[in-house]
Design a protein around this motif. Structure first.
Motif, PDB file in Angstrom:
ATOM      1  N   UNK A   1       0.824  -1.197   0.000  1.00 36.46           N
ATOM      2  CA  UNK A   1       0.000   0.000   0.000  1.00 36.46           C
ATOM      3  C   UNK A   1       0.870   1.263   0.000  1.00 36.46           C
ATOM      4  N   UNK A   2       1.940   1.213   0.772  1.00 40.55           N
ATOM      5  CA  UNK A   2       2.842   2.364   0.846  1.00 40.55           C
ATOM      6  C   UNK A   2       3.512   2.616  -0.493  1.00 40.55           C
ATOM      7  N   UNK A   3       3.917   1.510  -1.168  1.00 42.85           N
ATOM      8  CA  UNK A   3       4.569   1.663  -2.468  1.00 42.85           C
ATOM      9  C   UNK A   3       3.603   2.233  -3.502  1.00 42.85           C
ATOM     10  N   UNK A   4       2.337   1.768  -3.479  1.00 44.42           N
ATOM     11  CA  UNK A   4       1.352   2.297  -4.413  1.00 44.42           C
ATOM     12  C   UNK A   4       1.123   3.788  -4.177  1.00 44.42           C
ATOM     13  N   UNK A   5       1.089   4.185  -2.914  1.00 43.36           N
ATOM     14  CA  UNK A   5       0.919   5.602  -2.589  1.00 43.36           C
ATOM     15  C   UNK A   5       2.097   6.417  -3.098  1.00 43.36           C
ATOM     16  N   UNK A   6       3.307   5.871  -2.978  1.00 44.69           N
ATOM     17  CA  UNK A   6       4.491   6.561  -3.491  1.00 44.69           C
ATOM     18  C   UNK A   6       4.423   6.699  -5.008  1.00 44.69           C
ATOM     19  N   UNK A   7       3.961   5.646  -5.703  1.00 42.74           N
ATOM     20  CA  UNK A   7       3.830   5.712  -7.157  1.00 42.74           C
ATOM     21  C   UNK A   7       2.825   6.775  -7.575  1.00 42.74           C
ATOM     22  N   UNK A   8       1.690   6.823  -6.872  1.00 43.54           N
ATOM     23  CA  UNK A   8       0.674   7.830  -7.188  1.00 43.54           C
ATOM     24  C   UNK A   8       1.216   9.236  -6.954  1.00 43.54           C
ATOM     25  N   UNK A   9       1.937   9.418  -5.844  1.00 39.76           N
ATOM     26  CA  UNK A   9       2.509  10.731  -5.530  1.00 39.76           C
ATOM     27  C   UNK A   9       3.508  11.165  -6.587  1.00 39.76           C
ATOM     28  N   UNK A  10       4.372  10.242  -7.013  1.00 41.38           N
ATOM     29  CA  UNK A  10       5.366  10.577  -8.035  1.00 41.38           C
ATOM     30  C   UNK A  10       4.707  10.945  -9.355  1.00 41.38           C
ATOM     31  N   UNK A  11       3.599  10.264  -9.711  1.00 40.42           N
ATOM     32  CA  UNK A  11       2.884  10.590 -10.944  1.00 40.42           C
ATOM     33  C   UNK A  11       2.225  11.960 -10.843  1.00 40.42           C
ATOM     34  N   UNK A  12       1.711  12.277  -9.657  1.00 38.78           N
ATOM     35  CA  UNK A  12       1.105  13.600  -9.467  1.00 38.78           C
ATOM     36  C   UNK A  12       2.134  14.700  -9.704  1.00 38.78           C
ATOM     37  N   UNK A  13       3.338  14.516  -9.156  1.00 39.11           N
ATOM     38  CA  UNK A  13       4.396  15.497  -9.356  1.00 39.11           C
ATOM     39  C   UNK A  13       4.778  15.615 -10.833  1.00 39.11           C
ATOM     40  N   UNK A  14       4.819  14.463 -11.532  1.00 40.21           N
ATOM     41  CA  UNK A  14       5.162  14.475 -12.957  1.00 40.21           C
ATOM     42  C   UNK A  14       4.122  15.234 -13.761  1.00 40.21           C
ATOM     43  N   UNK A  15       2.838  14.942 -13.511  1.00 38.19           N
ATOM     44  CA  UNK A  15       1.765  15.633 -14.221  1.00 38.19           C
ATOM     45  C   UNK A  15       1.749  17.123 -13.880  1.00 38.19           C
ATOM     46  N   UNK A  16       2.053  17.457 -12.636  1.00 35.85           N
ATOM     47  CA  UNK A  16       2.075  18.866 -12.229  1.00 35.85           C
ATOM     48  C   UNK A  16       3.178  19.617 -12.955  1.00 35.85           C
ATOM     49  N   UNK A  17       4.349  18.993 -13.070  1.00 33.00           N
ATOM     50  CA  UNK A  17       5.463  19.637 -13.773  1.00 33.00           C
ATOM     51  C   UNK A  17       5.117  19.854 -15.242  1.00 33.00           C
ATOM     52  N   UNK A  18       4.505  18.836 -15.880  1.00 31.96           N
ATOM     53  CA  UNK A  18       4.115  18.969 -17.281  1.00 31.96           C
ATOM     54  C   UNK A  18       3.066  20.059 -17.455  1.00 31.96           C
ATOM     55  N   UNK A  19       2.113  20.123 -16.527  1.00 33.87           N
ATOM     56  CA  UNK A  19       1.068  21.144 -16.597  1.00 33.87           C
ATOM     57  C   UNK A  19       1.653  22.545 -16.456  1.00 33.87           C
ATOM     58  N   UNK A  20       2.636  22.695 -15.585  1.00 37.95           N
ATOM     59  CA  UNK A  20       3.284  24.009 -15.400  1.00 37.95           C
ATOM     60  C   UNK A  20       4.012  24.440 -16.664  1.00 37.95           C
ATOM     61  N   UNK A  21       4.706  23.498 -17.300  1.00 36.30           N
ATOM     62  CA  UNK A  21       5.427  23.814 -18.540  1.00 36.30           C
ATOM     63  C   UNK A  21       4.447  24.249 -19.624  1.00 36.30           C
ATOM     64  N   UNK A  22       3.333  23.525 -19.761  1.00 30.25           N
ATOM     65  CA  UNK A  22       2.334  23.878 -20.768  1.00 30.25           C
ATOM     66  C   UNK A  22       1.705  25.238 -20.468  1.00 30.25           C
ATOM     67  N   UNK A  23       1.468  25.526 -19.183  1.00 27.98           N
ATOM     68  CA  UNK A  23       0.871  26.808 -18.811  1.00 27.98           C
ATOM     69  C   UNK A  23       1.809  27.963 -19.150  1.00 27.98           C
ATOM     70  N   UNK A  24       3.098  27.807 -18.832  1.00 31.78           N
ATOM     71  CA  UNK A  24       4.080  28.850 -19.163  1.00 31.78           C
ATOM     72  C   UNK A  24       4.186  29.029 -20.663  1.00 31.78           C
ATOM     73  N   UNK A  25       4.188  27.926 -21.389  1.00 36.60           N
ATOM     74  CA  UNK A  25       4.254  27.958 -22.850  1.00 36.60           C
ATOM     75  C   UNK A  25       3.050  28.720 -23.423  1.00 36.60           C
ATOM     76  N   UNK A  26       1.847  28.387 -22.948  1.00 34.37           N
ATOM     77  CA  UNK A  26       0.627  29.040 -23.426  1.00 34.37           C
ATOM     78  C   UNK A  26       0.647  30.537 -23.095  1.00 34.37           C
ATOM     79  N   UNK A  27       1.082  30.859 -21.895  1.00 33.86           N
ATOM     80  CA  UNK A  27       1.126  32.267 -21.487  1.00 33.86           C
ATOM     81  C   UNK A  27       2.128  33.046 -22.323  1.00 33.86           C
TER      82      UNK A  27
END
Length: 257
Positions: A1-27
């Motif tokens: 369960x702990x490992x799955x939570x870590x995987x989900x957290x790491x994916x959230x950070x990855x998606x957040x970084x990609x979203x920030x890059x796209x937002x800066x690009x669009x702006x």
């Protein structure tokens, strides 16, 4: 369960970084910091991707057929080369430097020669993909074969096991992690190799499509193709991970991915 939570957290950070890059690009494009004709905005690229989707899928089918065929032959060639060099030490000493040497020549430099020798059909593209994909497979499998525990090898020999039995029950299972890691790399190389070979000639495919829209200065369509190639590569790598889970049920690391 702990490992799955870590995987989900790491994916959230990855998606957040990609979203920030796209937002800066669009702006940057919306505020006029970058001219839209030089760097189309993500929204513009998305609109183009949707409008050009049928054409992109037709060309992607050709590219994927080339990539799949080249990857299949690359895996077979790499596996055969790794087994041969693991079995015969002299062959390893003779051919391994040549295998490494093939990777020092850029694919872009080899593609024109292959087109010149084999024409504009599928053959030169498949050959280029084989050249770019067999190296990771060969090196990964060789590393796995040679990392087999010598004590385990000696134990199997003492129990009367032959070379084939040692290979089947010890070396091959032990090299599966390295094989699938190399397969992820080769799968992405296959798509990129197909596109590069199509740049220099062909009658269809994403590379041919990119060449046409580049000449028309349709950079939004160029970025739409780049986006599609990235998605295809990510899907292929995910497919390799799922295949690894099926083929390696004993590996806890593969289950947690």
């Amino acid at each position: 369960m702990k490992r799955k939570l870590q995987n989900i957290t790491s994916k959230i950070w990855s998606f957040s970084a990609a979203a920030c890059i796209l937002a800066v690009w669009q702006a940057a494009v919306s505020l006029g910091c970058i001219e839209g004709f030089m760097l189309p905005s993500p929204v513009q690229v998305l609109r183009t991707f949707i409008s050009e989707f049928p054409i992109l899928m037709d060309n992607a089918g050709i590219t994927m057929a080339e990539a799949a065929l080249g990857l299949l032959f690359g895996i077979a060639t790499g596996f055969a080369a790794a087994v041969f060099m693991d079995r015969f030490e002299r062959a390893y000493q003779a051919f391994y430097p040549i295998v490494v040497l093939t990777q020092t020549v850029p694919a872009v430099a080899m593609a024109p020669l292959l087109v010149l020798w084999f024409g504009y059909e599928m053959t030169p593209k498949v050959i280029l993909i084989v050249i770019t994909t067999f190296f990771p497979i060969t090196v990964g499998l060789l590393t796995g074969f040679k990392s087999a525990d010598p004590d385990a090898v000696n134990l199997l020999r003492a129990m009367g096991a032959g070379r084939m039995q040692i290979f089947r029950y010890l070396k091959l299972p032990g090299a599966m992690n390295q094989f699938f890691s190399s397969l992820k790399i080769s799968a992405s190389y296959a798509v990129v190799g197909a596109v590069i070979s199509e740049w220099l000639g062909g009658f269809g495919g994403l590379g041919v499509y990119m060449t046409r829209v580049r000449k028309a200065f349709s950079f939004d369509k160029m970025f739409a193709v780049i986006f599609l190639i990235s998605v295809i590569s990510l899907l292929l790598m995910r497919a390799v991970e799922l295949l690894q889970k099926k083929c390696m049920p004993w590996d806890n690391g593969a289950k947690d991915r």
